[in-house]
Design a protein around this motif. Structure first.
Motif, mmCIF file in Angstrom:
data_model
loop_
_atom_site.group_PDB
_atom_site.id
_atom_site.type_symbol
_atom_site.label_atom_id
_atom_site.label_comp_id
_atom_site.label_asym_id
_atom_site.label_seq_id
_atom_site.Cartn_x
_atom_site.Cartn_y
_atom_site.Cartn_z
ATOM 1 N N MET A 61 0.826 -1.199 0.000
ATOM 2 C CA MET A 61 0.000 0.000 0.000
ATOM 3 C C MET A 61 0.868 1.260 0.000
ATOM 4 O O MET A 61 0.634 2.201 -0.769
ATOM 5 C CB MET A 61 -0.918 -0.002 1.223
ATOM 6 N N VAL A 62 1.884 1.277 0.865
ATOM 7 C CA VAL A 62 2.758 2.453 0.947
ATOM 8 C C VAL A 62 3.539 2.621 -0.346
ATOM 9 O O VAL A 62 3.675 3.736 -0.865
ATOM 10 C CB VAL A 62 3.711 2.318 2.153
ATOM 11 N N LYS A 63 4.045 1.533 -0.886
ATOM 12 C CA LYS A 63 4.808 1.617 -2.127
ATOM 13 C C LYS A 63 3.943 2.140 -3.260
ATOM 14 O O LYS A 63 4.360 2.989 -4.049
ATOM 15 C CB LYS A 63 5.374 0.250 -2.495
ATOM 16 N N GLY A 64 2.709 1.669 -3.336
ATOM 17 C CA GLY A 64 1.811 2.131 -4.389
ATOM 18 C C GLY A 64 1.489 3.602 -4.268
ATOM 19 O O GLY A 64 1.431 4.336 -5.260
ATOM 20 N N ALA A 65 1.307 4.071 -3.016
ATOM 21 C CA ALA A 65 0.982 5.473 -2.808
ATOM 22 C C ALA A 65 2.153 6.376 -3.156
ATOM 23 O O ALA A 65 1.989 7.450 -3.745
ATOM 24 C CB ALA A 65 0.563 5.700 -1.359
ATOM 25 N N VAL A 66 3.380 5.936 -2.811
ATOM 26 C CA VAL A 66 4.560 6.774 -3.050
ATOM 27 C C VAL A 66 4.952 6.777 -4.518
ATOM 28 O O VAL A 66 5.293 7.818 -5.089
ATOM 29 C CB VAL A 66 5.740 6.281 -2.182
ATOM 30 N N THR A 67 4.892 5.608 -5.158
ATOM 31 C CA THR A 67 5.348 5.511 -6.541
ATOM 32 C C THR A 67 4.272 5.873 -7.557
ATOM 33 O O THR A 67 4.563 6.025 -8.742
ATOM 34 C CB THR A 67 5.831 4.078 -6.838
ATOM 35 N N GLY A 68 3.015 5.990 -7.091
ATOM 36 C CA GLY A 68 1.942 6.359 -7.999
ATOM 37 C C GLY A 68 1.290 5.185 -8.699
ATOM 38 O O GLY A 68 0.389 5.358 -9.516
ATOM 39 N N THR A 69 1.699 3.964 -8.374
ATOM 40 C CA THR A 69 1.091 2.796 -9.008
ATOM 41 C C THR A 69 -0.255 2.446 -8.381
ATOM 42 O O THR A 69 -1.034 1.703 -8.967
ATOM 43 C CB THR A 69 2.029 1.571 -8.900
ATOM 44 N N PRO A 121 9.414 3.626 0.612
ATOM 45 C CA PRO A 121 9.695 3.423 -0.810
ATOM 46 C C PRO A 121 10.019 4.764 -1.470
ATOM 47 O O PRO A 121 9.673 5.823 -0.947
ATOM 48 C CB PRO A 121 8.385 2.842 -1.359
ATOM 49 N N MET A 122 10.674 4.710 -2.618
ATOM 50 C CA MET A 122 11.016 5.939 -3.320
ATOM 51 C C MET A 122 10.789 5.760 -4.810
ATOM 52 O O MET A 122 11.002 4.670 -5.361
ATOM 53 C CB MET A 122 12.471 6.337 -3.074
ATOM 54 N N ARG A 123 10.337 6.842 -5.444
ATOM 55 C CA ARG A 123 10.271 6.839 -6.898
ATOM 56 C C ARG A 123 11.693 6.807 -7.458
ATOM 57 O O ARG A 123 12.618 7.363 -6.882
ATOM 58 C CB ARG A 123 9.557 8.090 -7.416
ATOM 59 N N ALA A 124 11.867 6.172 -8.614
ATOM 60 C CA ALA A 124 13.156 6.170 -9.328
ATOM 61 C C ALA A 124 14.301 5.782 -8.395
ATOM 62 O O ALA A 124 15.315 6.485 -8.305
ATOM 63 C CB ALA A 124 13.403 7.533 -9.970
ATOM 64 N N PRO A 140 12.528 16.136 -1.343
ATOM 65 C CA PRO A 140 12.587 14.675 -1.251
ATOM 66 C C PRO A 140 13.367 13.975 -2.356
ATOM 67 O O PRO A 140 13.552 12.762 -2.288
ATOM 68 C CB PRO A 140 11.107 14.286 -1.328
ATOM 69 N N THR A 141 13.810 14.712 -3.376
ATOM 70 C CA THR A 141 14.434 14.068 -4.539
ATOM 71 C C THR A 141 15.924 14.385 -4.586
ATOM 72 O O THR A 141 16.317 15.481 -5.019
ATOM 73 C CB THR A 141 13.765 14.520 -5.842
ATOM 74 N N PRO A 142 16.773 13.477 -4.137
ATOM 75 C CA PRO A 142 18.205 13.761 -4.120
ATOM 76 C C PRO A 142 18.837 13.622 -5.508
ATOM 77 O O PRO A 142 18.468 12.749 -6.296
ATOM 78 C CB PRO A 142 18.756 12.700 -3.161
#
Length: 415
Positions: A60-68, A255-258, A360-362
Motif C-alpha cells: 500500500m505504501v509503495k503504491g501510494a509513493v510511486t503512484g502505481t 519506498p522511493m520513486r526512481a 525529497p528528490t536527491p
C-alpha cells in the motif's frame, strides 16, 4: 499484568513498541502486539506475540509513493472508516484479558484501538514519536489531504482548531458510524479522542524537546530504544574492516520513486567525497550501480552496532533512524520524504549534527553539497558532543509510568 501495544504503520511505528515491549516484559508484564503482518519476523525475533491487523502495509505504501496505486483524497473518509473497523476487530480480540493498551500510528487505526479499549473498559494511552504530531502553540498541524488551510491564517492555535474540524470531516463520521454499530456513543472531537488529554511523547529531550508552555499535558519519556546486541553480518564486518569508514545510505521503510536514480546519485556523491558507500536496500529497494569494491549493499542490520562505524548516515529522517544516528555520534544528511521527516531534518540542521536536504528528490549535486557539510570536522565534533546527551532509558521510563498508572487506576481487590 497484561499489556497490548498497537501500532499501525511502518517499521518506524512498530520498532519503538518493540523497545517498550522488552522493558515491560523485564518488569514482569505479559505483552502482545497488534501491528501489520509485515512485522511478524521482527516481533518473533524478540519473542513477542504478533496479532496482525489487516493486510501488509508495504504494498500500500509503495503504491501510494510511486503512484502505481494512487490514493485520492476524495476516498479518504471511506478508507479511514474501513481502517477503524479492521483495527477494532483485531484489537478487540487481542485485548481480551489485558489490563492496558498503548497505541500509535495512523489516526483511524488508533481510533479503532481506543474504541476497543473503551468497550473492554481498560486504560488507553497514545504515544507520539515526534512533537509536531501533538497540538501546541509552538508549531502548526499538518495539512490533511484535500483540506488545505486558508493562506491568511498563521496563528498556530487557530490552525489547530481548524485541524479538529478537518479531522472530524475526514475521519469522524466513519468512527461514529462504527461506534454506533457496537453500542458506543458518538465522539464530537475525533483528534482529541485519539490523543487523549495526556499523551506520551517518546522523543529525546535534547534532540526533540517538548516546548512549554503548551495547552496539552504531555508526558515526555525519552525515545524508546531496543538496545540491539545482534552482531553485524560477517560480510558486512569484512567490508567495514577493509577500508575507511563508509557513508551509509538508506531510507528504511520508505519506498522511493526512481530508486535506481537515487542509488546512482548517492553513490556518485559519496565517491566524490573520497568515501566508500554502504547502501541499505530497505523498502526503497536500493541497489548497487556497479561491482566496484568501494560499495557494499546490506539488508537488515543492527543500526546500533553499525552507525558508530560510519562516516555519515544519509537517510529519510524517520524518528528512530535520526535518534539512533544521533546517539552513535554519526553526522547525518536527512532527505525528508513525508510526515514528520521535515521536522527531523530541521532538528539535525539546527543542532549542527548534519545537513537537511532541500526536498525529497536527491541528485548528485544536492547530495554532494549536503555531504560536504556533514563530513566536516566541525559537524563530526558537534555530533559527538550531542551523542553524549542522548538518553537511552526512555522505554524503561515509559514502562514504569504505564505500570504505575494502571496500578493506580485498578479498582481495589475485595477483602
Amino acid at each position: 499484568m497484561r499489556v497490548l501495544l498497537v501500532a499501525y504503520g511502518s517499521r518506524g511505528d512498530v520498532e519503538p513498541m518493540v523497545g517498550l515491549a522488552v522493558q515491560l516484559r523485564e518488569l514482569g508484564a505479559e505483552v502482545r502486539v497488534c501491528a501489520p503482518p509485515d512485522f511478524a519476523e521482527l516481533l518473533d525475533g524478540v519473542g513477542v506475540p504478533l496479532l496482525p491487523i489487516g493486510q501488509p502495509v508495504r504494498p500500500m505504501v509503495k503504491g501510494a509513493v510511486t503512484g502505481t496505486a494512487p490514493m485520492p483524497a476524495a476516498g479518504l473518509p471511506q478508507r479511514a472508516a474501513a481502517l477503524v473497523a479492521t483495527t477494532y476487530d483485531a484489537v478487540a480480540a487481542a485485548a481480551e484479558g489485558c489490563d492496558a493498551m498503548v497505541a500509535t500510528g495512523l489516526f483511524p487505526a488508533a481510533a479503532g484501538a481506543r474504541s476497543a479499549a473503551e468497550k473492554l473498559g481498560i486504560p488507553y494511552l497514545f504515544v507520539a514519536y515526534f512533537p509536531t504530531y501533538l497540538p501546541s502553540p509552538h508549531h502548526p498541524p499538518f495539512e490533511r489531504p484535500g483540506r488545505p488551510f486558508p493562506p491568511d491564517v498563521t496563528d498556530n492555535r487557530v490552525l489547530w482548531d481548524l485541524d479538529i474540524e478537518n479531522m472530524n470531516v475526514l475521519f469522524g463520521t466513519g468512527l461514529n458510524t462504527h461506534r454506533a454499530s457496537i453500542g458506543l456513543p458518538p465522539v464530537d472531537n475525533f483528534r482529541d479522542y485519539v490523543l487523549t488529554d495526556r499523551p506520551l511523547l517518546a522523543t529525546d529531550p535534547t534532540l526533540s524537546p517538548w516546548l512549554e508552555p503548551a495547552d496539552l499535558d504531555v508526558a515526555q519519556t525519552g525515545a524508546w530504544f531496543r538496545l540491539d546486541e545482534r552482531p553485524l553480518p560477517a560480510d558486512l564486518e569484512a567490508f567495514l574492516n577493509a577500508g575507511t569508514p563508509p557513508v551509509y545510505v538508506g531510507f528504511g521503510s520508505i519506498p522511493m520513486r526512481a530508486s535506481e536514480d537515487v542509488a546512482r546519485a548517492a553513490i556518485e556523491a559519496v565517491r566524490a567525497q573520497g568515501r566508500r558507500a554502504l547502501v541499505s536496500r530497505g523498502w526503497a529497494d536500493l541497489t548497487l550501480t556497479d561491482d566496484q569494491d568501494d560499495c557494499f549493499a546490506v539488508g537488515e542490520a543492527n543500526h546500533h552496532a553499525l552507525f558508530g562505524r560510519v562516516a555519515a548516515v544519509v537517510h529519510h529522517g524517520g524518528a528512530g533512524t535520526t535518534t539512533t544516528a544521533a546517539r552513535a555520534g554519526a553526522p547525518q544528511v536527512v532527505v525528508p520524504q513525508m510526515a514528520d521527516q521535515p521536522y527531523w531534518a530541521g532538528r539535525v540542521a539546527d543542532l549542527g549534527i548534519g545537513a537537511a536536504h532541500d526536498g525529497p528528490t536527491p541528485t548528485y549535486e544536492s547530495l554532494s553539497a549536503a555531504l560536504k557539510t556533514a563530513l566536516t570536522p566541525d559537524t563530526r565534533a558537534r555530533a559527538t558532543a550531542i551523542a553524549d546527551t542522548i538518553r537511552t532509558d526512555g522505554a524503561t521510563v515509559a514502562a514504569k509510568l504505564l505500570l504505575d498508572t494502571v496500578s493506580r487506576e485498578r479498582p481495589p481487590v475485595p477483602a
